[in-house]
Motif scaffolding. Structure first.
Motif, PDB file in Angstrom:
ATOM      1  N   GLN A 569       9.993   4.951 -11.884  1.00  0.00           N
ATOM      2  CA  GLN A 569      10.051   4.616 -10.457  1.00  0.00           C
ATOM      3  C   GLN A 569       8.826   3.799 -10.045  1.00  0.00           C
ATOM      4  O   GLN A 569       8.928   2.804  -9.313  1.00  0.00           O
ATOM      5  N   GLY A 570       7.649   4.230 -10.501  1.00  0.00           N
ATOM      6  CA  GLY A 570       6.427   3.510 -10.156  1.00  0.00           C
ATOM      7  C   GLY A 570       6.419   2.093 -10.698  1.00  0.00           C
ATOM      8  O   GLY A 570       6.032   1.151 -10.003  1.00  0.00           O
ATOM      9  N   HIS A 571       6.849   1.926 -11.962  1.00  0.00           N
ATOM     10  CA  HIS A 571       6.797   0.592 -12.563  1.00  0.00           C
ATOM     11  C   HIS A 571       7.834  -0.341 -11.950  1.00  0.00           C
ATOM     12  O   HIS A 571       7.535  -1.491 -11.618  1.00  0.00           O
ATOM     13  N   SER A 572       9.055   0.148 -11.774  1.00  0.00           N
ATOM     14  CA  SER A 572      10.068  -0.702 -11.135  1.00  0.00           C
ATOM     15  C   SER A 572       9.682  -1.000  -9.687  1.00  0.00           C
ATOM     16  O   SER A 572       9.922  -2.106  -9.179  1.00  0.00           O
ATOM     17  N   GLY A 573       9.067  -0.018  -9.024  1.00  0.00           N
ATOM     18  CA  GLY A 573       8.591  -0.242  -7.667  1.00  0.00           C
ATOM     19  C   GLY A 573       7.546  -1.343  -7.608  1.00  0.00           C
ATOM     20  O   GLY A 573       7.498  -2.128  -6.651  1.00  0.00           O
ATOM     21  N   THR A 574       6.704  -1.430  -8.650  1.00  0.00           N
ATOM     22  CA  THR A 574       5.704  -2.499  -8.716  1.00  0.00           C
ATOM     23  C   THR A 574       6.377  -3.864  -8.739  1.00  0.00           C
ATOM     24  O   THR A 574       5.953  -4.802  -8.055  1.00  0.00           O
ATOM     25  N   HIS A 575       7.450  -3.990  -9.515  1.00  0.00           N
ATOM     26  CA  HIS A 575       8.181  -5.261  -9.570  1.00  0.00           C
ATOM     27  C   HIS A 575       8.804  -5.584  -8.214  1.00  0.00           C
ATOM     28  O   HIS A 575       8.831  -6.762  -7.802  1.00  0.00           O
ATOM     29  N   MET A 576       9.290  -4.566  -7.508  1.00  0.00           N
ATOM     30  CA  MET A 576       9.891  -4.810  -6.193  1.00  0.00           C
ATOM     31  C   MET A 576       8.849  -5.299  -5.199  1.00  0.00           C
ATOM     32  O   MET A 576       9.080  -6.232  -4.426  1.00  0.00           O
ATOM     33  N   GLY A 609      -7.816 -13.666   2.545  1.00  0.00           N
ATOM     34  CA  GLY A 609      -7.697 -13.148   3.902  1.00  0.00           C
ATOM     35  C   GLY A 609      -6.843 -11.900   3.998  1.00  0.00           C
ATOM     36  O   GLY A 609      -5.943 -11.646   3.194  1.00  0.00           O
ATOM     37  N   GLN A 610      -7.122 -11.112   5.017  1.00  0.00           N
ATOM     38  CA  GLN A 610      -6.412  -9.861   5.257  1.00  0.00           C
ATOM     39  C   GLN A 610      -4.975 -10.133   5.697  1.00  0.00           C
ATOM     40  O   GLN A 610      -4.690 -11.086   6.413  1.00  0.00           O
ATOM     41  N   LEU A 611      -4.058  -9.279   5.254  1.00  0.00           N
ATOM     42  CA  LEU A 611      -2.673  -9.403   5.688  1.00  0.00           C
ATOM     43  C   LEU A 611      -2.541  -8.886   7.108  1.00  0.00           C
ATOM     44  O   LEU A 611      -3.202  -7.921   7.510  1.00  0.00           O
ATOM     45  N   SER A 612      -1.659  -9.508   7.864  1.00  0.00           N
ATOM     46  CA  SER A 612      -1.405  -9.039   9.231  1.00  0.00           C
ATOM     47  C   SER A 612      -0.515  -7.800   9.188  1.00  0.00           C
ATOM     48  O   SER A 612       0.131  -7.493   8.176  1.00  0.00           O
ATOM     49  N   GLU A 613      -0.494  -7.089  10.302  1.00  0.00           N
ATOM     50  CA  GLU A 613       0.360  -5.912  10.393  1.00  0.00           C
ATOM     51  C   GLU A 613       1.826  -6.301  10.176  1.00  0.00           C
ATOM     52  O   GLU A 613       2.581  -5.577   9.520  1.00  0.00           O
ATOM     53  N   GLN A 614       2.209  -7.458  10.694  1.00  0.00           N
ATOM     54  CA  GLN A 614       3.597  -7.906  10.540  1.00  0.00           C
ATOM     55  C   GLN A 614       3.901  -8.230   9.077  1.00  0.00           C
ATOM     56  O   GLN A 614       4.978  -7.903   8.571  1.00  0.00           O
ATOM     57  N   GLN A 615       2.952  -8.863   8.373  1.00  0.00           N
ATOM     58  CA  GLN A 615       3.169  -9.178   6.960  1.00  0.00           C
ATOM     59  C   GLN A 615       3.326  -7.893   6.140  1.00  0.00           C
ATOM     60  O   GLN A 615       4.198  -7.810   5.265  1.00  0.00           O
ATOM     61  N   ARG A 616       2.493  -6.887   6.432  1.00  0.00           N
ATOM     62  CA  ARG A 616       2.617  -5.624   5.703  1.00  0.00           C
ATOM     63  C   ARG A 616       3.975  -4.973   5.961  1.00  0.00           C
ATOM     64  O   ARG A 616       4.619  -4.469   5.040  1.00  0.00           O
ATOM     65  N   ALA A 617       4.398  -5.027   7.204  1.00  0.00           N
ATOM     66  CA  ALA A 617       5.703  -4.442   7.547  1.00  0.00           C
ATOM     67  C   ALA A 617       6.833  -5.200   6.853  1.00  0.00           C
ATOM     68  O   ALA A 617       7.790  -4.598   6.349  1.00  0.00           O
ATOM     69  N   ASP A 618       6.714  -6.528   6.789  1.00  0.00           N
ATOM     70  CA  ASP A 618       7.753  -7.335   6.137  1.00  0.00           C
ATOM     71  C   ASP A 618       7.805  -7.048   4.643  1.00  0.00           C
ATOM     72  O   ASP A 618       8.889  -6.981   4.046  1.00  0.00           O
ATOM     73  N   ASN A 624      12.123  -2.341   0.346  1.00  0.00           N
ATOM     74  CA  ASN A 624      13.137  -1.301   0.538  1.00  0.00           C
ATOM     75  C   ASN A 624      14.537  -1.877   0.675  1.00  0.00           C
ATOM     76  O   ASN A 624      15.524  -1.213   0.331  1.00  0.00           O
ATOM     77  N   ASP A 625      14.639  -3.118   1.155  1.00  0.00           N
ATOM     78  CA  ASP A 625      15.950  -3.784   1.139  1.00  0.00           C
ATOM     79  C   ASP A 625      16.441  -3.921  -0.295  1.00  0.00           C
ATOM     80  O   ASP A 625      17.630  -3.733  -0.590  1.00  0.00           O
ATOM     81  N   GLY A 626      15.497  -4.265  -1.195  1.00  0.00           N
ATOM     82  CA  GLY A 626      15.861  -4.372  -2.602  1.00  0.00           C
ATOM     83  C   GLY A 626      16.249  -3.037  -3.200  1.00  0.00           C
ATOM     84  O   GLY A 626      17.163  -2.955  -4.029  1.00  0.00           O
ATOM     85  N   VAL A 627      15.584  -1.985  -2.768  1.00  0.00           N
ATOM     86  CA  VAL A 627      15.954  -0.643  -3.225  1.00  0.00           C
ATOM     87  C   VAL A 627      17.358  -0.300  -2.737  1.00  0.00           C
ATOM     88  O   VAL A 627      18.215   0.166  -3.488  1.00  0.00           O
ATOM     89  N   SER A 683      18.097   1.483  -6.720  1.00  0.00           N
ATOM     90  CA  SER A 683      18.158   2.608  -5.779  1.00  0.00           C
ATOM     91  C   SER A 683      17.460   3.848  -6.325  1.00  0.00           C
ATOM     92  O   SER A 683      17.037   4.722  -5.557  1.00  0.00           O
ATOM     93  N   GLN A 684      17.311   3.921  -7.661  1.00  0.00           N
ATOM     94  CA  GLN A 684      16.655   5.087  -8.267  1.00  0.00           C
ATOM     95  C   GLN A 684      15.146   5.103  -8.012  1.00  0.00           C
ATOM     96  O   GLN A 684      14.491   6.105  -8.258  1.00  0.00           O
ATOM     97  N   ILE A 685      14.600   3.991  -7.543  1.00  0.00           N
ATOM     98  CA  ILE A 685      13.166   3.962  -7.209  1.00  0.00           C
ATOM     99  C   ILE A 685      12.883   4.884  -6.037  1.00  0.00           C
ATOM    100  O   ILE A 685      11.825   5.515  -5.959  1.00  0.00           O
ATOM    101  N   GLY A 686      13.845   4.986  -5.111  1.00  0.00           N
ATOM    102  CA  GLY A 686      13.614   5.761  -3.896  1.00  0.00           C
ATOM    103  C   GLY A 686      12.815   4.951  -2.894  1.00  0.00           C
ATOM    104  O   GLY A 686      12.471   3.790  -3.136  1.00  0.00           O
ATOM    105  N   PRO A 687      12.511   5.532  -1.748  1.00  0.00           N
ATOM    106  CA  PRO A 687      11.790   4.771  -0.713  1.00  0.00           C
ATOM    107  C   PRO A 687      10.407   4.334  -1.197  1.00  0.00           C
ATOM    108  O   PRO A 687       9.746   5.036  -1.950  1.00  0.00           O
ATOM    109  N   ILE A 688      10.009   3.160  -0.760  1.00  0.00           N
ATOM    110  CA  ILE A 688       8.673   2.612  -1.059  1.00  0.00           C
ATOM    111  C   ILE A 688       7.881   2.595   0.241  1.00  0.00           C
ATOM    112  O   ILE A 688       8.306   1.984   1.222  1.00  0.00           O
TER     113      ILE A 688
END
Length: 888
Positions: A569-576, A609-618, A624-627, A683-688
């Motif tokens: 789950q962790g490794h596939s999540g990294t790819h996502m 540079g730091q990511l914006s709050e919107q970028q982190r949310a996106d 999770n869309d990919g999950v 889907s086996q990754i579960g929520p990220i």
């Protein structure tokens, strides 16, 4: 002949001679002895050592190389480069001296019309190792080389190794005579400026130990096969074939100097000092671009520190040449245009390379500004003491702590009429370098350390069965304890177990090792870690919990199913997350490292540079869309060229073989080269759940996330926390943000009101201080301890107000505070007092030592801080005495 043509002719020559053309490896390889690849043979070292079976009997390459030991010499001489290209041909037990000499002679002397370099055979000289008469005889027989143009030299010149334990051997070097205008007669032993080395043929047959045969120490062993490793300096060949004086005037470096001339307004060749700086810019700009291209980012240690130093030397040199504006973008553009024909990645990845280089330039320009302020303070203190020399310790602090170059310190000191204790500075630098060398030596691991595993490596690789099963029957090939082979390990003993096959994943590619067990009748061994030796031998590290294990036993090796599930789950999540980063930020968000383990992932990527709050949310949403899309996860093996053609992403610095494993999640959504274990459906990754994002170095950001059940537990904890806050605020959960914002605003208003009241109270005391001014000579002096608790900012405000109340008479205000054991101080001097010779900085020198303080500023205002409150009264008395001296 252009450099790109020189490279191509070399490769074509050896391909026609049956060699496999191998692309240059990255400048970064997983070799504990090397910071960067520094020779053409590095990527082939496992073949020379017999750790891996070569996929071809002979090979040829043009390898990118970086050598950092001579950085300080770059530019001073025209022979030193940090980055260079090493063309080489290699034989892995296929041919030896005779054919190596024949191949080299043919290419060097064959006419350019026939695909050679066309060097005059009468101007070629060669050297041989002093105890290798065979090489000299071969040169005479194959090339017709007269004996008088063959010279024997000792190991210092004609024995080659990498400077660390590993492969080596005697060598034969090829030199070209540039003619009497370049030096005296007598061959390479007489003058290596006239007779310039162009090619080194290494007859690799030995294993060197901690002491090198270059210094007369015998090898510690013989390689399994006699091999050939050659290195031809592409830049030196270009210099000779292009008819220029040095490598800086060749087609791939002179245009960078030309760009630097445009940026600075100075001319190359007009001044010796300027020429050094132009050469530094040309060399370092090319080296920096190549390092950034291979995934290095500026940092404070290791590879990152080398890159940072190169980039800062460019900025410093440009400033000393008169550049007033940033120069990096233009220089990197020229480098990319020049080098891209041979290294296309410099073009395709140009924006990221430019962003990293420009970002470091911007940061360093700010450092120079800060350093200038600190330098001014040091100058004030030196002059206050009546000295004319800036101490070496001050110069070292400016250089080491603030990145302020010593050259600029020397130049600015001269402008201020001061000198610098260079000897003291050099001494401190030498101490620092020695500490770094000692640390590096302590961390090195010699290849000889693997000797205990050599027999096992020679038997063949461990068969990894973990992609298909979690439990495998296996045979115990060997047991080791404390680095020594043992026949049996008993209950309670920690041991390393080597099996012929294993389902347990060995740590690599950012994925930590499986946990599991090795069992048999009466035996249970807990496996806590699995590591690879020479990329092919699985070493299971663990403890015997029951019974005993003996070499030759047939056992069951099992990976912990729960651990493996979480790890996939962790490794596939990294790819996502990687795919999501590239979707949200663009293709310049390139992986710079990762770590994944059950329920958790950490991903580093190149970004400014730091990511914006919107970028982190996106990023979280796309992941999770990919999950949720339940993408199939497919793995397949193909050749490296085909994988790259398909668009599979590769990790910078990784040395991939000819065949690679591709992990594809949802077709175009994610496709990467990866040897790790993965889920079967996304889907086996579960929520990220992204935990946060932060900087881990210049130009490198890090995101962390939980996956699967760990993500659920984290969200449940956050939900409980939010519910508690909502209960305390007595509002619904969805109104908590607005309510907290209201409270924060009210707090800000209250704090501003408190600040106004406090400032008013401070200023109210100004009149009292002014009324108590004492007359010292012709000066009105306020020298007093400030009210307790007043910090530096308030102290400055108070001193300025008091000075204004002293009127048009000469006036001096000295306030020393006492806040939390610190002694902030401010000295203010009005214009009439300055005309009498009273300067704020001079007064600091009178009381500073008494409070263990330092500071500085301008004649009208100086401030700083001390650390000894017990010296306040004595300090104020010293001020009165000093003002009396200055004001008569």
């Amino acid at each position: 002949m252009q450099t790109h043509d020189i490279r191509r002719r070399f490769l074509d020559h050896f391909v026609r001679a049956g060699h496999t053309e191998v692309p240059s490896a990255s400048l970064i390889l997983a070799d504990p002895n090397l910071l960067f690849v520094n020779a053409g043979m590095v990527q082939f070292k496992p073949y020379f050592l017999g750790q891996e079976e070569p996929p071809y009997p002979r090979a040829t390459s043009v390898q990118k190389c970086v050598r950092t030991g001579d950085i300080d010499e770059v530019g001073i001489t025209t022979r030193h480069n940090t980055f260079f290209q090493m063309a080489g041909n290699f034989s892995f037990g296929d041919y030896f001296k005779e054919q190596a000499i024949g191949f080299a002679w043919e290419l060097i002397t064959k006419s350019q019309e026939q695909g050679g370099y066309g060097f005059d055979p009468e101007r070629i000289w060669v050297t041989a190792y002093e105890s290798d008469p065979e090489a000299a005889e071969l040169w005479q027989r194959i090339a017709g080389m007269p004996a008088e143009r063959i010279q024997f030299r000792d190991g210092k010149d004609n024995y080659w190794d990498m400077g660390v334990p590993g492969p080596g051997g005697p060598c034969s070097e090829i030199y070209y005579d540039r003619g009497p205008a370049y030096g005296r007669e007598g061959g390479p032993v007489a003058d290596e400026d006239r007779y310039i080395e162009i090619w080194n043929l290494v007859f690799m047959q030995d294993i060197r130990g901690d002491q090198s045969p270059k210094q007369g120490h015998p090898p510690i062993g013989t390689l399994p096969k006699k091999n050939i490793d050659t290195g031809m300096g592409v830049e030196r060949i270009a210099m000779l074939l292009q008819g220029v004086e040095n490598v800086y005037e060749t087609d791939l470096l002179r245009p960078i100097i030309a760009e630097a001339e445009q940026l600075t307004g100075r001319s190359y060749g007009a001044d010796a000092g300027d020429d050094v700086r132009f050469r530094v810019i040309a060399d370092h700009a090319r080296s920096s671009a190549m390092l950034i291209s291979d995934g290095v980012n500026p940092g404070n240690d290791g590879r990152g520190y080398v890159l940072r130093r190169l980039l800062r030397r460019i900025v410093r040199s440009a400033r000393l040449l008169g550049a007033e504006k940033p120069v990096m973008a233009e220089l990197i553009t020229v480098v990319s245009q020049l080098m891209a024909p041979s290294y296309p990645e410099l073009g395709t990845d140009f924006r990221r390379i430019e962003t990293v280089a420009v970002g470091e330039e911007t940061a360093f320009l700010k450092t120079l500004s800060t350093g200038s302020t600190l330098f001014d303070t040091a100058v004030t203190e030196v002059k206050a003491k009546g000295s004319s020399t800036i101490p070496g310790s001050e110069a070292f602090t400016l250089h080491d702590t603030y990145g302020f170059p010593i050259d600029l310190t020397l130049e600015m000191a001269a402008e201020a009429g001061l000198s610098v204790d260079e000897a003291g500075f050099r001494s401190l630098m030498a101490e620092q370098r020695q500490r770094a060398k000692d640390d590096a030596a302590a961390r090195k691991h010699a290849h000889a350390d693997l000797s205990v595993y050599k027999e096992l490596i020679d038997r063949g690789a461990t068969e990894f069965t973990g992609f298909a099963e979690l439990t495998s029957e296996a045979t115990v090939l060997a047991l080791l304890a404390d680095g020594v082979r043992i026949p049996v390990a008993s209950e309670g003993q920690q041991v390393e177990v080597i099996l012929d096959r294993s389902p347990l994943y060995a740590e690599s590619g950012g994925q930590i090792a499986d946990r599991g067990s090795i069992t048999a009748t009466g035996l249970r061994l807990r496996v806590d870690d699995v590591q690879k030796i020479a990329k092919k031998l699985w070493v299971h590290k663990g403890t015997v919990e029951q019974g005993a294990v003996t070499e030759g036993d047939v056992v069951l090796a099992q990976a912990d199913p729960a651990w493996r599930r979480g790890a996939t789950q962790g490794h596939s999540g990294t790819h996502m997350v990687h795919a999501a980063l590239r979707q949200v930020l663009g293709p310049n968000a390139v992986q710079a490292g990762s770590l994944n383990k059950p329920g958790y992932l950490r991903f580093d990527f190149n970004w400014q540079g730091q990511l914006s709050e919107q970028q982190r949310a996106d990023i979280e949403a796309v992941s999770n869309d990919g999950v949720g899309a339940d993408f199939p996860v497919n793995t397949f093996v193909t050749d490296l060229t085909e994988a790259k053609r398909m668009g599979a992403l590769a990790l910078f610095g990784e040395n991939y073989g000819s065949e690679v494993r591709v992990v594809e999640i949802g077709g175009p959504f994610s496709m990467e080269l990866c040897g790790g274990t993965h889920v079967q459906h996304s889907s086996q990754i579960g929520p990220i759940t992204l935990l946060g994002e932060a900087s881990v170095g210049s130009g490198v950001r890090r995101v962390e996330a939980f996956v699967g059940l760990d993500s659920y537990r984290y969200l449940a904890k956050e939900r409980a926390l939010l519910a508690g806050v909502a209960s305390s605020l007595k509002v619904p959960s969805d109104e908590v943000p607005a309510r907290v914002e209201q409270l924060v605003e009210r707090l800000k208003v209250a704090e501003k009101e408190l600040e106004r009241n406090r400032t008013a109270a401070v200023l109210a005391s100004a009149a009292t201080f002014a009324e108590r001014a004492e007359r010292v000579g012709s000066v009105l002096l306020v020298a007093a301890a400030a009210p307790a608790g007043i910090g530096g900012g308030d102290l400055r405000t108070l001193a300025t107000d008091i000075k204004g109340r002293l009127g048009s008479e000469p006036g001096v205000v000295v306030l020393l505070g006492n806040a939390d054991g610190k002694v902030p101080f401010v000295v203010a001097v009005n214009k009439p007092a300055q005309e009498l010779g009273v300067k704020a900085g001079d007064l600091v020198a009178s009381f500073g030592p008494g409070i263990a303080g330092r500071g500085g500023g301008k004649p009208e205002m100086a401030q700083g801080s001390g650390s000894d409150p017990s010296g306040i009264e004595a300090g104020l008395a010293a001020v009165r005495g000093r003002v009396g001296e200055l004001a008569g």
